[in-house]
Design a protein around this motif. Sequence first.
Motif, PDB file in Angstrom:
ATOM      1  N   ALA A  16      79.314   3.946  81.402  1.00  0.00           N
ATOM      2  CA  ALA A  16      79.346   2.506  81.862  1.00  0.00           C
ATOM      3  C   ALA A  16      78.376   2.018  81.060  1.00  0.00           C
ATOM      4  O   ALA A  16      78.064   1.287  81.785  1.00  0.00           O
ATOM      5  N   ASN A  17      78.319   1.847  79.590  1.00  0.00           N
ATOM      6  CA  ASN A  17      77.606   1.210  79.008  1.00  0.00           C
ATOM      7  C   ASN A  17      78.167   0.853  78.025  1.00  0.00           C
ATOM      8  O   ASN A  17      77.778   1.351  76.763  1.00  0.00           O
ATOM      9  N   LYS A  18      79.228   0.498  78.466  1.00  0.00           N
ATOM     10  CA  LYS A  18      80.317   0.003  76.793  1.00  0.00           C
ATOM     11  C   LYS A  18      79.700  -0.983  75.520  1.00  0.00           C
ATOM     12  O   LYS A  18      79.696  -0.198  74.410  1.00  0.00           O
ATOM     13  N   MET A  19      78.867  -2.150  76.094  1.00  0.00           N
ATOM     14  CA  MET A  19      78.521  -3.037  75.098  1.00  0.00           C
ATOM     15  C   MET A  19      77.362  -1.895  74.230  1.00  0.00           C
ATOM     16  O   MET A  19      77.293  -2.198  73.148  1.00  0.00           O
ATOM     17  N   ARG A  20      76.615  -1.021  75.299  1.00  0.00           N
ATOM     18  CA  ARG A  20      75.038  -0.908  74.482  1.00  0.00           C
ATOM     19  C   ARG A  20      75.956   0.646  73.223  1.00  0.00           C
ATOM     20  O   ARG A  20      75.438   0.669  71.546  1.00  0.00           O
ATOM     21  N   SER A  21      76.862   1.957  73.334  1.00  0.00           N
ATOM     22  CA  SER A  21      77.241   1.994  73.270  1.00  0.00           C
ATOM     23  C   SER A  21      78.149   1.484  71.902  1.00  0.00           C
ATOM     24  O   SER A  21      78.066   2.508  70.592  1.00  0.00           O
ATOM     25  N   SER A  22      78.826   0.633  72.098  1.00  0.00           N
ATOM     26  CA  SER A  22      79.075   0.353  70.930  1.00  0.00           C
ATOM     27  C   SER A  22      78.877  -0.304  69.466  1.00  0.00           C
ATOM     28  O   SER A  22      78.964   0.043  68.728  1.00  0.00           O
ATOM     29  N   LEU A  23      77.609  -1.125  69.973  1.00  0.00           N
ATOM     30  CA  LEU A  23      76.447  -1.446  69.251  1.00  0.00           C
ATOM     31  C   LEU A  23      75.684  -0.384  68.148  1.00  0.00           C
ATOM     32  O   LEU A  23      75.489  -0.113  67.310  1.00  0.00           O
ATOM     33  N   THR A  24      75.309   0.772  69.424  1.00  0.00           N
ATOM     34  CA  THR A  24      75.229   2.314  69.289  1.00  0.00           C
ATOM     35  C   THR A  24      76.228   2.468  67.719  1.00  0.00           C
ATOM     36  O   THR A  24      75.893   2.914  66.378  1.00  0.00           O
ATOM     37  N   MET A  25      77.611   2.949  67.741  1.00  0.00           N
ATOM     38  CA  MET A  25      78.351   3.294  67.474  1.00  0.00           C
ATOM     39  C   MET A  25      78.448   2.692  65.990  1.00  0.00           C
ATOM     40  O   MET A  25      78.753   3.154  64.730  1.00  0.00           O
ATOM     41  N   LEU A  26      78.457   0.847  66.057  1.00  0.00           N
ATOM     42  CA  LEU A  26      78.649   0.099  64.807  1.00  0.00           C
ATOM     43  C   LEU A  26      77.302   1.009  63.698  1.00  0.00           C
ATOM     44  O   LEU A  26      77.995   0.898  62.010  1.00  0.00           O
ATOM     45  N   GLY A  27      76.004   1.371  63.447  1.00  0.00           N
ATOM     46  CA  GLY A  27      75.799   1.889  62.523  1.00  0.00           C
ATOM     47  C   GLY A  27      76.831   2.967  61.764  1.00  0.00           C
ATOM     48  O   GLY A  27      76.646   2.939  60.581  1.00  0.00           O
ATOM     49  N   ILE A  28      76.671   4.004  62.512  1.00  0.00           N
ATOM     50  CA  ILE A  28      78.046   4.673  62.583  1.00  0.00           C
ATOM     51  C   ILE A  28      78.964   4.556  61.749  1.00  0.00           C
ATOM     52  O   ILE A  28      79.650   5.070  59.966  1.00  0.00           O
ATOM     53  N   ILE A  29      79.782   3.577  61.947  1.00  0.00           N
ATOM     54  CA  ILE A  29      81.196   3.264  62.014  1.00  0.00           C
ATOM     55  C   ILE A  29      81.262   2.719  59.885  1.00  0.00           C
ATOM     56  O   ILE A  29      81.617   2.911  59.889  1.00  0.00           O
ATOM     57  N   ILE A  30      79.694   1.776  60.079  1.00  0.00           N
ATOM     58  CA  ILE A  30      79.212   0.874  58.582  1.00  0.00           C
ATOM     59  C   ILE A  30      79.823   2.296  57.748  1.00  0.00           C
ATOM     60  O   ILE A  30      79.900   2.291  56.314  1.00  0.00           O
ATOM     61  N   GLY A  31      78.464   3.333  57.995  1.00  0.00           N
ATOM     62  CA  GLY A  31      77.679   3.918  57.148  1.00  0.00           C
ATOM     63  C   GLY A  31      79.196   5.298  56.596  1.00  0.00           C
ATOM     64  O   GLY A  31      79.617   5.496  55.510  1.00  0.00           O
TER      65      GLY A  31
END
Length: 396
Positions: A16-31
């Motif tokens: 339901a909050n795809k954009m917010r969830s994607s941005l939240t994942m970004l820090g994990i993805i980079i790490g």
Amino acid sequence: MNFLESFTTAVEGIWANKMRSSLTMLGIIIGITSVITVTTLGEGGQNAINQEMEKFGQNTFNVYINWETKETMSNDDLTVEDAEVLSKISPAIEYIVPYNSTTIEMKGPKKEERVNLSATTSDYFAMQKTMKVAKGRLFNSTDDKEQRAVVVLEEALGEKLFGQMNPIGQRVRWGNNSLVVIGTYTEEKFKFDMGAQTFGAFVPIRFHQTLQEEPSVQTFMGKAIDKASVNPAMQQVKQYLSRKHQKKDHYMARSMQESVDQFNQLTGTLTLIFSVIAGISLVVGGVGVMNIMLVSVTERTREIGIRKALGARRRDILVQFLIESVIVCLIGGLIGVLFGLGIAALIAHFANLPPTLSWNSVFIAFGFSSAIGIFFGLYPANKAAKLDPIEALRYE
């Protein structure tokens, strides 16, 4: 509410909050990408250099003078005769040769080149499996014993000095010395050699000593019959030399395996340091997960109140939000692993490293992702679970 229902509800909340969830994942993805890239390249580079070192120096060792010794040094601390005796009396030694190396200017009919000149015996060629004869022959024990002024050139050096001429039988000059070229060779180069590319040439060591004012040997290069015999071989060489020359603690020996172990320790430490630095972004990503989950709890206060009013237990709410946090981190971790392996493969391709899949780093990455999801999602989930249903229903 069972686990499957909690999982389904968590996925619906993320979707339901795809954009917010994607941005939240970004820090994990980079790490995760950073950690996977560093560990995979570190392990791949380490394996590649280990393979190269084993190929060029398996079971080999060097014996040399301890320059920190307080005992008097002399030119006969190492001699050609010592090497010959050791090769006969030690059952652990397959080959041991005297070896001198110097840089000279060598002149041919076409050109003059800077050359790394090595002086040794014919056993050196039997010990080095990476050398192959290109033209003519290598010098033999007779050439050495008779102190013949012959030289074996690297094939590329022969082309530089003689152009299109066949160098076999021709002469090259080194200062006032004239040497007959009896052969050329090709040699597989060490893949990770970062030094200046200098051409090589070999002469018999006894001939080389006739040109020295005070004949000497710089080092012994040895090869044991197998890996288990390397240390006994080094000890036997040091004991013989100490007894022969009446000098205690005057000689040192170092095996290729010791160099490999030292290199592995260094690269392991560097990989760990860079991984820790890269892992800091994982913590930053975890803080981002906690922040977004707190926002999600606030936004869904009425939803939580309704669920509790319909009979949802505190544990159900806790599990729902915890699963949502873990899913966000695991999806970010999976994308980070794929990116990390892709970037590492790309760098390895251009750096001429063998592709290495570090399963340990993959498992660690998913473990960290899960741990971050649980650790940073626990507080928001617990906050949601403790909400009073009446107050939650009143929330606007």
